[in-house]
Design an enzyme around this catalytic site. Structure first.
Site, PDB file in Angstrom:
ATOM      1  N   ALA A  13       0.818  -1.217   0.000  1.00  0.00           N
ATOM      2  CA  ALA A  13       0.000   0.000   0.000  1.00  0.00           C
ATOM      3  C   ALA A  13       0.852   1.267   0.000  1.00  0.00           C
ATOM      4  O   ALA A  13       0.322   2.375  -0.055  1.00  0.00           O
ATOM      5  CB  ALA A  13      -0.921   0.013   1.223  1.00  0.00           C
ATOM      6  N   GLY A  14       2.176   1.117   0.047  1.00  0.00           N
ATOM      7  CA  GLY A  14       3.054   2.292   0.168  1.00  0.00           C
ATOM      8  C   GLY A  14       3.367   2.921  -1.172  1.00  0.00           C
ATOM      9  O   GLY A  14       2.881   2.509  -2.217  1.00  0.00           O
ATOM     10  N   GLY A  17       5.371   0.632  -3.546  1.00  0.00           N
ATOM     11  CA  GLY A  17       4.419  -0.365  -4.036  1.00  0.00           C
ATOM     12  C   GLY A  17       3.576   0.178  -5.176  1.00  0.00           C
ATOM     13  O   GLY A  17       3.331  -0.511  -6.172  1.00  0.00           O
ATOM     14  N   ARG A  92      11.821   5.525  10.161  1.00  0.00           N
ATOM     15  CA  ARG A  92      12.403   6.182  11.334  1.00  0.00           C
ATOM     16  C   ARG A  92      11.466   7.285  11.795  1.00  0.00           C
ATOM     17  O   ARG A  92      11.223   8.237  11.062  1.00  0.00           O
ATOM     18  CB  ARG A  92      13.753   6.763  10.940  1.00  0.00           C
ATOM     19  CG  ARG A  92      14.592   7.180  12.106  1.00  0.00           C
ATOM     20  CD  ARG A  92      15.987   7.472  11.579  1.00  0.00           C
ATOM     21  NE  ARG A  92      16.923   7.661  12.646  1.00  0.00           N
ATOM     22  CZ  ARG A  92      18.221   7.422  12.510  1.00  0.00           C
ATOM     23  NH1 ARG A  92      18.696   7.004  11.388  1.00  0.00           N
ATOM     24  NH2 ARG A  92      19.040   7.642  13.520  1.00  0.00           N
ATOM     25  N   ARG A  98      19.043   5.283  15.841  1.00  0.00           N
ATOM     26  CA  ARG A  98      19.402   4.296  14.831  1.00  0.00           C
ATOM     27  C   ARG A  98      19.246   2.861  15.362  1.00  0.00           C
ATOM     28  O   ARG A  98      18.759   1.974  14.665  1.00  0.00           O
ATOM     29  CB  ARG A  98      20.863   4.551  14.423  1.00  0.00           C
ATOM     30  CG  ARG A  98      21.284   3.764  13.226  1.00  0.00           C
ATOM     31  CD  ARG A  98      22.719   4.117  12.815  1.00  0.00           C
ATOM     32  NE  ARG A  98      23.114   3.252  11.739  1.00  0.00           N
ATOM     33  CZ  ARG A  98      22.779   3.441  10.469  1.00  0.00           C
ATOM     34  NH1 ARG A  98      22.055   4.488  10.126  1.00  0.00           N
ATOM     35  NH2 ARG A  98      23.167   2.596   9.549  1.00  0.00           N
ATOM     36  N   ASN A 105      13.038  -3.015  12.934  1.00  0.00           N
ATOM     37  CA  ASN A 105      13.060  -3.735  11.667  1.00  0.00           C
ATOM     38  C   ASN A 105      13.523  -5.170  11.841  1.00  0.00           C
ATOM     39  O   ASN A 105      13.079  -6.065  11.116  1.00  0.00           O
ATOM     40  CB  ASN A 105      13.904  -2.988  10.643  1.00  0.00           C
ATOM     41  CG  ASN A 105      13.099  -1.862  10.025  1.00  0.00           C
ATOM     42  OD1 ASN A 105      12.096  -2.128   9.375  1.00  0.00           O
ATOM     43  ND2 ASN A 105      13.495  -0.631  10.278  1.00  0.00           N
ATOM     44  N   ASN A 131      14.455  -0.118   4.292  1.00  0.00           N
ATOM     45  CA  ASN A 131      15.710   0.229   4.978  1.00  0.00           C
ATOM     46  C   ASN A 131      15.696  -0.086   6.461  1.00  0.00           C
ATOM     47  O   ASN A 131      14.633  -0.074   7.070  1.00  0.00           O
ATOM     48  CB  ASN A 131      15.979   1.717   4.767  1.00  0.00           C
ATOM     49  CG  ASN A 131      16.561   1.968   3.403  1.00  0.00           C
ATOM     50  OD1 ASN A 131      17.389   1.190   2.931  1.00  0.00           O
ATOM     51  ND2 ASN A 131      16.113   3.033   2.759  1.00  0.00           N
ATOM     52  N   ASP A 162      21.486   3.061  -6.124  1.00  0.00           N
ATOM     53  CA  ASP A 162      22.765   3.774  -6.034  1.00  0.00           C
ATOM     54  C   ASP A 162      23.545   3.612  -7.346  1.00  0.00           C
ATOM     55  O   ASP A 162      24.159   4.550  -7.854  1.00  0.00           O
ATOM     56  CB  ASP A 162      23.583   3.228  -4.861  1.00  0.00           C
ATOM     57  CG  ASP A 162      22.761   3.218  -3.585  1.00  0.00           C
ATOM     58  OD1 ASP A 162      22.679   4.262  -2.931  1.00  0.00           O
ATOM     59  OD2 ASP A 162      22.169   2.171  -3.263  1.00  0.00           O
ATOM     60  N   HIS A 190      23.812   0.295   1.420  1.00  0.00           N
ATOM     61  CA  HIS A 190      22.916   1.300   0.839  1.00  0.00           C
ATOM     62  C   HIS A 190      22.735   2.413   1.872  1.00  0.00           C
ATOM     63  O   HIS A 190      21.801   2.413   2.665  1.00  0.00           O
ATOM     64  CB  HIS A 190      21.560   0.699   0.468  1.00  0.00           C
ATOM     65  CG  HIS A 190      20.535   1.754   0.148  1.00  0.00           C
ATOM     66  ND1 HIS A 190      20.639   2.582  -0.942  1.00  0.00           N
ATOM     67  CD2 HIS A 190      19.422   2.147   0.799  1.00  0.00           C
ATOM     68  CE1 HIS A 190      19.626   3.433  -0.952  1.00  0.00           C
ATOM     69  NE2 HIS A 190      18.870   3.199   0.099  1.00  0.00           N
TER      70      HIS A 190
HETATM   71  P1  NAX Z   1       5.716   3.967   2.616  1.00  0.00           P
HETATM   72  O1  NAX Z   1       5.710   4.416   4.019  1.00  0.00           O
HETATM   73  O2  NAX Z   1       5.013   4.763   1.573  1.00  0.00           O
HETATM   74  O3  NAX Z   1       5.131   2.491   2.532  1.00  0.00           O
HETATM   75  C1  NAX Z   1       5.544   1.481   3.379  1.00  0.00           C
HETATM   76  C2  NAX Z   1       4.439   0.453   3.453  1.00  0.00           C
HETATM   77  O4  NAX Z   1       4.939  -0.659   4.188  1.00  0.00           O
HETATM   78  C3  NAX Z   1       3.190   0.953   4.167  1.00  0.00           C
HETATM   79  O5  NAX Z   1       2.052   0.625   3.404  1.00  0.00           O
HETATM   80  C4  NAX Z   1       3.241   0.190   5.489  1.00  0.00           C
HETATM   81  O6  NAX Z   1       1.938  -0.069   6.009  1.00  0.00           O
HETATM   82  C5  NAX Z   1       3.926  -1.082   5.066  1.00  0.00           C
HETATM   83  N1  NAX Z   1       4.538  -1.851   6.151  1.00  0.00           N
HETATM   84  C6  NAX Z   1       5.168  -1.411   7.256  1.00  0.00           C
HETATM   85  N2  NAX Z   1       5.544  -2.444   8.023  1.00  0.00           N
HETATM   86  C7  NAX Z   1       5.162  -3.559   7.383  1.00  0.00           C
HETATM   87  C8  NAX Z   1       5.267  -4.940   7.684  1.00  0.00           C
HETATM   88  N3  NAX Z   1       5.813  -5.360   8.821  1.00  0.00           N
HETATM   89  N4  NAX Z   1       4.772  -5.832   6.791  1.00  0.00           N
HETATM   90  C9  NAX Z   1       4.193  -5.408   5.657  1.00  0.00           C
HETATM   91  N5  NAX Z   1       4.047  -4.123   5.328  1.00  0.00           N
HETATM   92  C10 NAX Z   1       4.531  -3.203   6.184  1.00  0.00           C
HETATM   93  O7  NAX Z   1       7.260   3.784   2.244  1.00  0.00           O
HETATM   94  P2  NAX Z   1       7.948   3.703   0.801  1.00  0.00           P
HETATM   95  O8  NAX Z   1       8.256   5.060   0.339  1.00  0.00           O
HETATM   96  O9  NAX Z   1       7.169   2.805  -0.069  1.00  0.00           O
HETATM   97  O10 NAX Z   1       9.352   3.030   1.195  1.00  0.00           O
HETATM   98  C11 NAX Z   1       9.430   1.709   1.666  1.00  0.00           C
HETATM   99  C12 NAX Z   1      10.824   1.406   2.154  1.00  0.00           C
HETATM  100  O11 NAX Z   1      11.783   1.527   1.111  1.00  0.00           O
HETATM  101  C13 NAX Z   1      11.314   2.322   3.278  1.00  0.00           C
HETATM  102  O12 NAX Z   1      11.912   1.510   4.282  1.00  0.00           O
HETATM  103  C14 NAX Z   1      12.372   3.149   2.594  1.00  0.00           C
HETATM  104  O13 NAX Z   1      13.350   3.591   3.501  1.00  0.00           O
HETATM  105  C15 NAX Z   1      12.934   2.167   1.612  1.00  0.00           C
HETATM  106  N6  NAX Z   1      13.707   2.712   0.490  1.00  0.00           N
HETATM  107  C16 NAX Z   1      14.771   1.993   0.055  1.00  0.00           C
HETATM  108  C17 NAX Z   1      15.555   2.385  -1.012  1.00  0.00           C
HETATM  109  C18 NAX Z   1      16.715   1.565  -1.464  1.00  0.00           C
HETATM  110  O14 NAX Z   1      17.418   2.006  -2.380  1.00  0.00           O
HETATM  111  N7  NAX Z   1      17.008   0.403  -0.896  1.00  0.00           N
HETATM  112  C19 NAX Z   1      15.283   3.667  -1.702  1.00  0.00           C
HETATM  113  C20 NAX Z   1      13.891   4.177  -1.507  1.00  0.00           C
HETATM  114  C21 NAX Z   1      13.339   3.986  -0.109  1.00  0.00           C
HETATM  115  O15 NAX Z   1      13.859   4.998   0.719  1.00  0.00           O
END
Ligand code: NAX
Length: 328
Positions: A13-14, A17, A92, A98, A105, A131, A162, A190
């Site tokens: 839902a994020g 996604g 966060r 941290r 997580n 992350n 990256d 990352h």
């Molecule tokens: P959002 O906050 O828009 O969406 C996160 C979604 O995950 C929400 O719908 C939430 O309800 C759901 N969620 C939380 N805990 C959960 C769990 N235990 N089981 C299932 N669903 C769960 O975040 P979004 O912008 O989509 O980013 C998601 C993640 O990607 C973040 O942790 C963000 O830091 C990370 N990223 C990683 C990147 C990378 O290069 N590796 C870059 C982009 C992003 O920052």
């Protein structure tokens, strides 16, 4: 026609996604001839929003979308999954240290790693985007190893964003096209500590390092630009990178599944290559063929690069130490 494969996506839902699911369903990740079943995991309070995304997926009438499931239960989401994209994570919050972020997580990724190992296909390929993605992948892998069944080498963290960020900075600096650039690598975590290394990078056979020939630019402009790009996007957009992160996840999985004729950066559990301790999920240059990946061996690491690699490794070792108790 091919049998459908099952793709589990968490955090469905994020924001990421919302960019990712439509591209998977349209065939951009696994090929235009590969039907997919989407298995969407999110928290209970996000189920209504997941339903909305599924309505939109329905409304695209994607020929390759063979089915969808929405759930808040990891055991259901990962059932027989061939690919798992772990996007959902605990962000966060204000005043969160941290260490708190790592343990919050840790709780999520121990549960999900175990659920994957117990339920997914034995050959499942897992990519952690949420992350801190390297350490989250490390945690999921450690939990999965306790169960057995799945391949411990198949728990990856996403460094591809990256890598792609670095490619465009280099193309713009050198005047060469992004598509001409080969052999880029980003070592490590990352995080801003990552080491984007273009010493081996070529464009139509020419060395990019020789073309640019500017060590000060590398150290003072290029590395900070790539390393702090996520923060720059937040500053500009008021939201973190989403479409580019989804794009990188598609790239990582597509190359892993279908192969790549170039080096690609993948966060993979170290096998000891380049002196990185076994199991640490680290950005390495990889090549992919027939659904397998291999770390490129034998690259020369000069003194400057040694320092950069040691620095990003140190950060990952600290993260690993912070979660060690959770994995006992
Ligand atoms: P959002 O906050 O828009 O969406 C996160 C979604 O995950 C929400 O719908 C939430 O309800 C759901 N969620 C939380 N805990 C959960 C769990 N235990 N089981 C299932 N669903 C769960 O975040 P979004 O912008 O989509 O980013 C998601 C993640 O990607 C973040 O942790 C963000 O830091 C990370 N990223 C990683 C990147 C990378 O290069 N590796 C870059 C982009 C992003 O920052």
């Amino acid at each position: 026609s091919k049998a459908p494969v099952r793709v589990a996506v968490t955090g469905a839902a994020g924001q990421i996604g919302y960019s990712l699911l439509f591209r998977i369903a349209s065939g951009e990740m696994l090929g235009k001839d590969q039907p997919v079943i989407l298995q969407l995991l999110d928290l209970p309070q996000a189920q209504k929003a997941v339903k909305g995304v599924m309505m939109e997926l329905d409304d695209c009438a994607f020929p390759l979308l063979a089915g969808m499931v929405a759930t808040d239960d990891p055991n259901v989401a990962f059932k027989d999954a061939d690919y798992c994209l772990l996007v959902g994570a605990r962000p966060r919050g204000p005043g969160m240290e941290r260490a708190d972020l790592l343990t919050a997580n840790g709780a999520i990724f121990t549960v999900q790693g175990k659920a994957i190992a117990e339920n997914a296909s034995e050959n499942v390929k897992v990519l952690v985007v949420g992350n801190p993605c390297n350490t989250n992948a490390y945690i999921a892998r450690a939990a999965a190893i306790k169960v057995g069944r799945t391949n411990p080498a198949n728990y990856h963290g996403m460094l591809r964003l990256d890598h792609n960020r670095a490619l465009t900075q280099l193309a713009q600096k050198s005047g060469r096209s992004v598509s001409s650039l080969k052999k880029m690598v980003v070592w490590g975590n990352h995080s801003p500590s990552m080491y984007a290394d273009y010493r081996f990078c070529t464009s139509n056979g020419d060395s990019i390092k020789d073309l640019i020939n500017d060590h000060a630019w590398n150290n003072d402009v290029f590395l900070p630009t790539v390393g702090k790009r996520g923060a720059a996007i937040i500053e500009a957009r008021g939201l973190s990178s989403a479409a580019s992160a989804a794009n990188a996840a598609i790239d990582h999985m597509r190359d892993w599944a279908l192969g790549s004729d170039d080096w690609v950066t993948m966060g993979v559990p170290s096998d000891g290559s380049y002196g990185i301790p076994e199991g640490v999920v680290f950005g390495f240059p990889c090549e992919c063929k027939n659904g397998e990946f291999k770390i490129i061996q034998g690259l020369e690491i000069d003194e400057y690069s040694k320092g950069k690699i040691a620095n990003t490794l140190k950060e990952l070792e600290e993260e690993r130490a912070a979660v060690a108790d959770m994995l006992k």
